[in-house]
Design a protein around this motif. Structure first.
Motif, PDB file in Angstrom:
ATOM      1  N   GLN A 123       0.833  -1.209   0.000  1.00  0.00           N
ATOM      2  CA  GLN A 123       0.000   0.000   0.000  1.00  0.00           C
ATOM      3  C   GLN A 123       0.867   1.259   0.000  1.00  0.00           C
ATOM      4  N   GLU A 124       1.948   1.252   0.819  1.00  0.00           N
ATOM      5  CA  GLU A 124       2.850   2.403   0.848  1.00  0.00           C
ATOM      6  C   GLU A 124       3.584   2.562  -0.476  1.00  0.00           C
ATOM      7  N   LYS A 127       1.183   4.072  -2.934  1.00  0.00           N
ATOM      8  CA  LYS A 127       0.963   5.488  -2.599  1.00  0.00           C
ATOM      9  C   LYS A 127       2.132   6.351  -3.095  1.00  0.00           C
ATOM     10  N   SER A 131       2.053   9.183  -6.125  1.00  0.00           N
ATOM     11  CA  SER A 131       2.491  10.559  -5.862  1.00  0.00           C
ATOM     12  C   SER A 131       3.605  10.975  -6.824  1.00  0.00           C
TER      13      SER A 131
END
Length: 135
Positions: A123-124, A127, A131
């Protein structure tokens, strides 16, 4: 940033475009664009005397504020949805292709290095990846 308006070339009596990429019809109604599903650019239908022409909003902004003939409009931060004048630049075709390959290589190296970090969860990682693409 202060909004500056200019006439759309070829549609001077009908449409205006601003440096914040707002397109107005007859100087008062703000037009809403749609996202092109193939290239992910904002597009808009201009109509005059029952003749419709589909245009990309970043092209309208560049023609009004950055006009150079036979050049390519490039999004500086690679975010195709951000059509402000501060995010657009006009490049030659060769320079645009070179920038594309440099950005692609840089993104590939960054993603490879991020994926090697064992402390990031999926998930990180997603993300951070999103970005980097959308700023």
């Amino acid at each position: 940033m202060q909004e500056i308006r200019k006439d759309v070339i070829g549609y001077e009596w009908y449409y205006t475009v601003s440096n914040l990429w707002r397109v107005r019809w007859h100087k008062w109604k703000i037009m809403k664009g749609k996202i092109e599903k193939v290239w992910w650019y904002f597009r808009l239908d201009l109509r005059v005397k029952n003749i419709r022409k589909t245009v990309f909003i970043h092209k309208l902004v560049s023609e009004a504020f950055l006009w150079k003939q036979l050049w390519v409009v490039d999004h500086i931060n690679n975010n195709k949805i951000d059509n402000c004048v501060s995010n657009l630049q006009v490049l030659s075709h060769k320079a645009n292709i070179t920038k594309y390959h440099q950005d692609k290589l840089m993104l590939k190296v960054l993603l490879k290095n991020l994926y090697k970090c064992k402390h990031l969860s999926i998930q990180e990682f997603i993300k951070v990846w999103i970005s980097m693409i959308f700023g």
